[in-house]
Design a protein around this motif. Structure first.
Motif, PDB file in Angstrom:
ATOM      1  N   LEU A 611      -4.581  36.476 -30.792  1.00 58.89           N
ATOM      2  CA  LEU A 611      -4.103  35.622 -31.874  1.00 58.89           C
ATOM      3  C   LEU A 611      -3.623  34.271 -31.332  1.00 58.89           C
ATOM      4  CD1 LEU A 611      -3.497  35.209 -34.872  1.00 58.89           C
ATOM      5  CD2 LEU A 611      -1.277  36.324 -34.512  1.00 58.89           C
ATOM      6  N   ALA A 612      -2.976  34.303 -30.161  1.00 61.29           N
ATOM      7  CA  ALA A 612      -2.488  33.060 -29.555  1.00 61.29           C
ATOM      8  C   ALA A 612      -3.662  32.146 -29.199  1.00 61.29           C
ATOM      9  CB  ALA A 612      -1.661  33.366 -28.308  1.00 61.29           C
ATOM     10  N   LYS A 627      10.047  22.766 -29.878  1.00 66.16           N
ATOM     11  CA  LYS A 627      10.005  22.803 -31.346  1.00 66.16           C
ATOM     12  C   LYS A 627       8.849  23.657 -31.862  1.00 66.16           C
ATOM     13  CE  LYS A 627       7.411  18.437 -31.799  1.00 66.16           C
ATOM     14  NZ  LYS A 627       7.430  17.083 -32.370  1.00 66.16           N
ATOM     15  N   GLU A 628       7.765  23.803 -31.041  1.00 73.15           N
ATOM     16  CA  GLU A 628       6.632  24.627 -31.475  1.00 73.15           C
ATOM     17  C   GLU A 628       7.016  26.094 -31.615  1.00 73.15           C
ATOM     18  OE1 GLU A 628       4.949  21.213 -29.017  1.00 73.15           O
ATOM     19  OE2 GLU A 628       6.542  22.697 -28.779  1.00 73.15           O
ATOM     20  N   GLY A 629       7.967  26.546 -30.775  1.00 74.49           N
ATOM     21  CA  GLY A 629       8.323  27.961 -30.801  1.00 74.49           C
ATOM     22  C   GLY A 629       9.645  28.261 -31.472  1.00 74.49           C
ATOM     23  N   ALA A 630      10.544  27.276 -31.505  1.00 68.45           N
ATOM     24  CA  ALA A 630      11.908  27.522 -31.979  1.00 68.45           C
ATOM     25  C   ALA A 630      11.992  27.731 -33.483  1.00 68.45           C
ATOM     26  CB  ALA A 630      12.808  26.361 -31.573  1.00 68.45           C
ATOM     27  N   CYS A 631      12.943  28.559 -33.862  1.00 63.13           N
ATOM     28  CA  CYS A 631      13.274  28.736 -35.280  1.00 63.13           C
ATOM     29  C   CYS A 631      13.717  27.378 -35.833  1.00 63.13           C
ATOM     30  CB  CYS A 631      14.398  29.763 -35.419  1.00 63.13           C
ATOM     31  SG  CYS A 631      15.208  29.764 -37.030  1.00 63.13           S
ATOM     32  N   PRO A 632      13.175  26.934 -36.972  1.00 57.55           N
ATOM     33  CA  PRO A 632      13.519  25.601 -37.503  1.00 57.55           C
ATOM     34  C   PRO A 632      14.970  25.489 -37.969  1.00 57.55           C
ATOM     35  CG  PRO A 632      12.159  26.821 -39.070  1.00 57.55           C
ATOM     36  CD  PRO A 632      12.182  27.630 -37.818  1.00 57.55           C
ATOM     37  N   THR A 633      15.602  26.602 -38.282  1.00 58.82           N
ATOM     38  CA  THR A 633      16.974  26.554 -38.793  1.00 58.82           C
ATOM     39  C   THR A 633      17.993  26.381 -37.680  1.00 58.82           C
ATOM     40  OG1 THR A 633      16.341  27.978 -40.639  1.00 58.82           O
ATOM     41  CG2 THR A 633      18.703  27.775 -40.178  1.00 58.82           C
ATOM     42  N   CYS A 634      17.869  27.179 -36.620  1.00 58.54           N
ATOM     43  CA  CYS A 634      18.883  27.157 -35.546  1.00 58.54           C
ATOM     44  C   CYS A 634      18.420  26.396 -34.310  1.00 58.54           C
ATOM     45  CB  CYS A 634      19.284  28.575 -35.153  1.00 58.54           C
ATOM     46  SG  CYS A 634      17.936  29.538 -34.419  1.00 58.54           S
ATOM     47  N   GLY A 635      17.157  25.956 -34.305  1.00 57.96           N
ATOM     48  CA  GLY A 635      16.640  25.205 -33.159  1.00 57.96           C
ATOM     49  C   GLY A 635      16.480  26.040 -31.908  1.00 57.96           C
ATOM     50  N   CYS A 654      21.833  33.324 -37.099  1.00 59.81           N
ATOM     51  CA  CYS A 654      20.933  32.507 -37.907  1.00 59.81           C
ATOM     52  C   CYS A 654      20.303  33.356 -39.019  1.00 59.81           C
ATOM     53  CB  CYS A 654      19.843  31.908 -37.023  1.00 59.81           C
ATOM     54  SG  CYS A 654      18.580  31.020 -37.942  1.00 59.81           S
ATOM     55  N   PRO A 655      20.411  32.947 -40.282  1.00 60.08           N
ATOM     56  CA  PRO A 655      19.876  33.744 -41.395  1.00 60.08           C
ATOM     57  C   PRO A 655      18.344  33.751 -41.459  1.00 60.08           C
ATOM     58  CG  PRO A 655      20.722  31.649 -42.205  1.00 60.08           C
ATOM     59  CD  PRO A 655      21.076  31.715 -40.745  1.00 60.08           C
ATOM     60  N   THR A 656      17.715  32.799 -40.746  1.00 58.51           N
ATOM     61  CA  THR A 656      16.254  32.711 -40.795  1.00 58.51           C
ATOM     62  C   THR A 656      15.601  33.621 -39.754  1.00 58.51           C
ATOM     63  OG1 THR A 656      16.414  30.429 -41.550  1.00 58.51           O
ATOM     64  CG2 THR A 656      14.270  31.133 -40.673  1.00 58.51           C
ATOM     65  N   CYS A 657      16.036  33.473 -38.485  1.00 57.98           N
ATOM     66  CA  CYS A 657      15.406  34.271 -37.417  1.00 57.98           C
ATOM     67  C   CYS A 657      16.210  35.517 -37.070  1.00 57.98           C
ATOM     68  CB  CYS A 657      15.193  33.428 -36.161  1.00 57.98           C
ATOM     69  SG  CYS A 657      16.731  32.959 -35.321  1.00 57.98           S
ATOM     70  N   ALA A 665       5.862  32.290 -37.187  1.00 62.42           N
ATOM     71  CA  ALA A 665       4.462  32.231 -36.737  1.00 62.42           C
ATOM     72  C   ALA A 665       4.312  32.762 -35.314  1.00 62.42           C
ATOM     73  CB  ALA A 665       3.952  30.789 -36.820  1.00 62.42           C
ATOM     74  N   ILE A 666       5.256  32.415 -34.442  1.00 56.82           N
ATOM     75  CA  ILE A 666       5.195  32.852 -33.035  1.00 56.82           C
ATOM     76  C   ILE A 666       5.404  34.362 -32.945  1.00 56.82           C
ATOM     77  CG2 ILE A 666       6.336  32.657 -30.780  1.00 56.82           C
ATOM     78  CD1 ILE A 666       4.566  30.258 -31.567  1.00 56.82           C
ATOM     79  N   LYS A 667       6.245  34.901 -33.838  1.00 55.24           N
ATOM     80  CA  LYS A 667       6.513  36.348 -33.796  1.00 55.24           C
ATOM     81  C   LYS A 667       5.338  37.181 -34.315  1.00 55.24           C
ATOM     82  CE  LYS A 667      10.777  36.023 -35.698  1.00 55.24           C
ATOM     83  NZ  LYS A 667      12.118  36.421 -36.158  1.00 55.24           N
TER      84      LYS A 667
END
Length: 835
Positions: A611-612, A627-635, A654-657, A665-667
């Motif tokens: 998939l990668a 930034k490509e891999g990090a959760c957008p909410t907590c960085g 973090c409520p998102t990750c 997407a990375i997960k």
């Protein structure tokens, strides 16, 4: 209504604590014991201190609360009857370069008053004026008359220096060095790293500083050849590199990321300017440290290192100027103070007595804690962790508070066994003043002296966090669950390895002529054995090893000059690795996986998955720092911080990750059914069978298990590790080398934060290094480590000017038969308890 007799903690879940309930006695001395990483500090600092200090702050006004940094609310169901709390941490913050013992302890503040009020000044015509009440009276005036007196010999009116003017961090600072005592000059020899290299290969060292990496391209554009050895350049080319004019060149420039900038206006900075500009503009501590390597530091030619304006040294008290008194050992100051009082006129005695009494009261706790060998002039950033913590403790004692909960983390750090008795007296004094005391420590004598022991365990990390045993020292001696019991009742086996019966004749040999309190020292460190360098605090251990031996080996390896204090030096060992227990990294982004090479290999592994490849994810996509891999909410931190104004900042998962750091997407990319976030949640024991067919990762996992860190999670934040854990993690990187017979490992106070059983684990790790040919040297006070050493080099007999000599050397088993030094006497007594 009866007053509460204990703090009641219910449902404690901080870090690895397993929802525990525990009662802590009030107005008593309570010791907390347990293995490294078992949860001791989570209970002491994470709950008792955080809740005690937070609730005190809650009583303040909103205005004050908003200006004081508060800790987060502890993860605990309830804490009842907790007093206001103060903490003395295991690792106090290191003072800046302007601080010294005098300013840190505030004794210098009183000394400045003594010199201002009791001093003998000199008038502008050179007449010395005797101490008098007139000087003190002049200091109490306001406006232009403040400090103005008349010379009784010539009648000239002049101003006597105030207490503020004796401050080198204020009005009294030398104008040349700004009160630092040192001046710095750019070292021309360090601008060119290697004349045999070309400029494009890094010949100009200063162009490797941040923001200067494009200078070779600019130099080439200006006509300098950058592809030939620097030594083969013409004098004109060399002069341009070193001293060329600042000028903008319009050129095409290829950045390190591969981006091309057309018609780029590049400002040329020569090798000198690159350093000087960087020194002015760089803000980060790391950058400044790197820049400092280009400078040489020498004693200020105006103040000669005193930091003060030279005219201030003309004012004397009892025949000495303020700098001379600053350089006296603290232990000699009470006698000097009494001499001052005795030689003053009778009319000044009442005022002088108050100042002298305040001065001695400030000194006394420092003397009680065995710091008599220090001077007020000793730079704060040269103090050991133990010295800094004892200075903190001395300041606490001086305040004579009551009704406070004191939480102390490893107060025995850096203490010779002879000082432990003094520390216990100080701890008892805190309780006698009406306070409650909780001490996290591993020193058996301190644990024995407690009114009650709380033992946390049974293991470390996830295997800890429970109350293993609780009771008086006598009760714990008979508790079969207790891990500290064998050390309390004398049934423990102290040996973790078989020590040698013969000292290796192949040795690192060196002689020191004069260096601080070391004079004419001849020392030998046997190769491929464990040497313990011991001795009283301030005896010269750091001067001998960290300031002399280590730099000598490093200089020998680089072909540079030996430290000037080294008279003779010969070493079959050419590499040196220093290992201490300082935290790894300051950011939560640093984890066990990132500190080792595991994270790099994991990112490559996941980037190879189908998939990668389909999504064109490179290894950088599997880093939560990008930034490509990090959760957008907590960085990529896994936590979010909420600013709730006058309440302390609140951190939550973090409520998102959900704390996993990565974006969804990375997960989606899986390996053996697991995402990279799933893998980082594994501990080392869980990860080992998973990576049986990934040899590079498996090898590092096995090394982590070998050093006793198998309970840590791969994604565990390294700044939260205990001192012992950090130390063993640092060692993992050295185990990859099969032969270490050319390497000396220097461990500075390696048992900080270590339970006696952890010390045995550390010794087995050291044995693995010995098996690979390494030579090991430890600077230590820990008797458990000393008995497991092959050789002892004991300095003393005491600290400061009463130290600096080798008072005992040889094999521990031989030295304890006829103990003739302070250390060997304590070692002999300790060993007898377990025979």
């Amino acid at each position: 209504m009866a007053l509460p007799k204990q703090i009641e903690v219910r449902g404690a879940k901080v870090h690895n604590l397993k929802n525990i309930d525990v009662n802590i006695l009030l107005h008593k001395f309570v010791a907390i014991s347990g293995l490294s990483g078992s949860g001791k500090s989570s209970l002491a600092m994470g709950i008792l201190y955080e809740e005690g200090s937070r609730r005190y702050l809650d009583a303040l006004s909103t205005y004050m609360i908003r200006r004081i940094k508060q800790g987060a609310q502890a993860d605990v169901t309830s804490v009842k009857h907790i007093p206001s709390a103060l903490a003395l941490r295991q690792r106090p913050s290191v003072p800046n370069e302007r601080a010294n013992v005098g300013t840190t302890t505030e004794t210098f503040n009183v000394l400045r008053l003594i010199f201002s009020r009791l001093g003998s000044p000199i008038c502008p015509n050179g007449h010395r004026v005797a101490p008098s009440l007139a000087i003190a009276e002049a200091m109490s005036k306001s406006g232009e008359e403040m400090g103005r007196i008349t010379c009784p010999t010539c009648g000239v009116k002049f101003y006597v220096p105030s207490a503020e003017e004796f401050a080198f961090n204020s009005d009294g600072a030398c104008t040349e060095c700004g009160g630092t005592g040192k001046v710095r000059q750019l070292d021309e020899n360090k601008l060119i790293a290697d004349e045999n290299l070309s400029i494009e290969d890094g010949a100009v060292a200063s162009w490797s500083l941040p923001g200067r990496n494009f200078m070779p391209s600019v130099a080439e554009h200006a006509g300098v050849r950058i592809n030939v050895p620097f030594k083969d350049l013409t004098d004109k080319e060399k002069d341009f590199v070193l001293n060329g004019p600042e000028k903008k060149y319009k050129m095409d420039f290829l950045s390190g990321t591969g981006r091309v900038f057309h018609d780029f206006n590049a400002l040329y900075e020569n090798a000198h300017q690159a350093v000087l500009r960087s020194a002015k503009s760089s803000k980060s501590e790391r950058a400044q440290k790197r820049i400092a390597e280009f400078f040489t530091y020498s004693t200020c030619p105006v103040c000669h290192g005193t930091r003060l304006r030279p005219e201030l040294l003309k004012q004397l008290v009892n025949g000495k100027n303020i700098d001379e008194v600053e350089h006296m050992q603290l232990g000699d100051l009470p006698a000097w103070s009494k001499e001052v009082l005795a030689k003053l006129p009778e009319e000044m005695h009442q005022m002088a007595s108050l100042l002298i009494k305040e001065f001695i009261n400030n000194l006394q706790p420092l003397l009680d804690l065995g710091l008599d060998y220090l001077t007020m002039a000793r730079a704060g950033n040269t103090l050991s962790t133990g010295e800094l913590q004892r200075i903190q403790l001395a300041r606490t004692l001086r305040t004579e508070t009551t009704g406070v909960l004191y939480v102390l983390d490893e107060p025995s750090i850096g203490l010779h066994p002879a000082n432990v008795d003094g520390l216990i007296k100080v701890l008892r004094k805190l309780v006698d003043q009406g306070n409650s005391l909780v001490v996290v420590d591993h020193n058996v004598d301190i644990i024995k002296a407690a009114d009650e022991i709380i033992e946390i365990g049974p293991g470390s990390g996830e295997q800890g966090g429970q109350i293993l045993a609780q009771g008086t020292p006598r009760e714990l001696e008979d508790n079969k669950k207790s891990l500290i019991a064998p050390y309390l009742n004398g049934k423990a086996d102290l040996m973790a390895r078989k020590t040698t019966d013969k000292i290796n004749s192949d040795q690192i040999k060196f002689e020191i002529e004069h260096y601080f309190n070391l004079h004419d020292i001849k020392a030998g460190i046997p190769v491929n054995q464990i040497t313990a360098v011991t001795g009283f605090s301030g005896a010269g251990k750091t001067s001998l090893i960290l300031d002399s031996l280590v730099p000598a080996i490093e200089a020998q390896a680089k072909g540079e000059k030996l430290p000037k204090q080294i008279k003779k030096f010969s070493s079959p060992v050419h590499n040196v690795v220093s290992v201490d227990a300082t935290p790894i990294g300051k950011s939560t982004r640093s984890t066990v996986a990132t500190y080792t090479s595991i994270m790099d290999n994991l990112r490559k592994l996941f980037a190879r998955q189908p998939l990668a490849k389909e999504k064109h994810y490179t290894p950088s996509y599997f880093s939560y720092n990008n930034k490509e891999g990090a959760c957008p909410t907590c960085g990529g931190t896994g936590i979010v911080t909420l600013d709730i104004q006058f309440l302390p900042d609140m951190q939550q998962t973090c409520p998102t990750c959900h704390g996993e750091r990565y974006n969804p997407a990375i997960k989606q990319v899986k390996w053996h059914g697991m995402s990279i976030a799933d893998v980082l949640n594994l501990d080392i024991n869980e990860a080992l069978p998973v990576f049986k067919k990934a040899p590079k990762i498996e090898r590092e996992l096995k090394l982590l298990k070998e050093v006793g860190l198998d309970y840590l999670h791969l994604g565990e934040s390294t700044p939260t590790l205990s001192g012992g854990e950090a130390q063993r993690l640092k060692l993992v990187t050295s185990f990859g080398v099969h032969k270490l017979d050319d390497t000396l490992f220097v461990f500075d106070e390696p048992t900080i934060g270590l339970h006696p059983l952890d010390v045995k684990v550390l010794v087995t790790v050291m044995q693995k290094l010995l098996d690979q040919g390494a030579t090991i040297l430890t600077i230590t006070h820990d008797l458990n480590l000393i008995v497991n050493s092959d050789y002892i080099l004991d300095l003393g007999p005491h600290g400061g000017k009463a130290g600096g000599r080798i008072v005992a050397e040889g094999m521990p088993r031989e030295l304890v038969k006829h103990p003739d030094s302070l250390t060997t006497r304590y070692l002999a007594d300790y060993w007898k308890q377990f025979e």
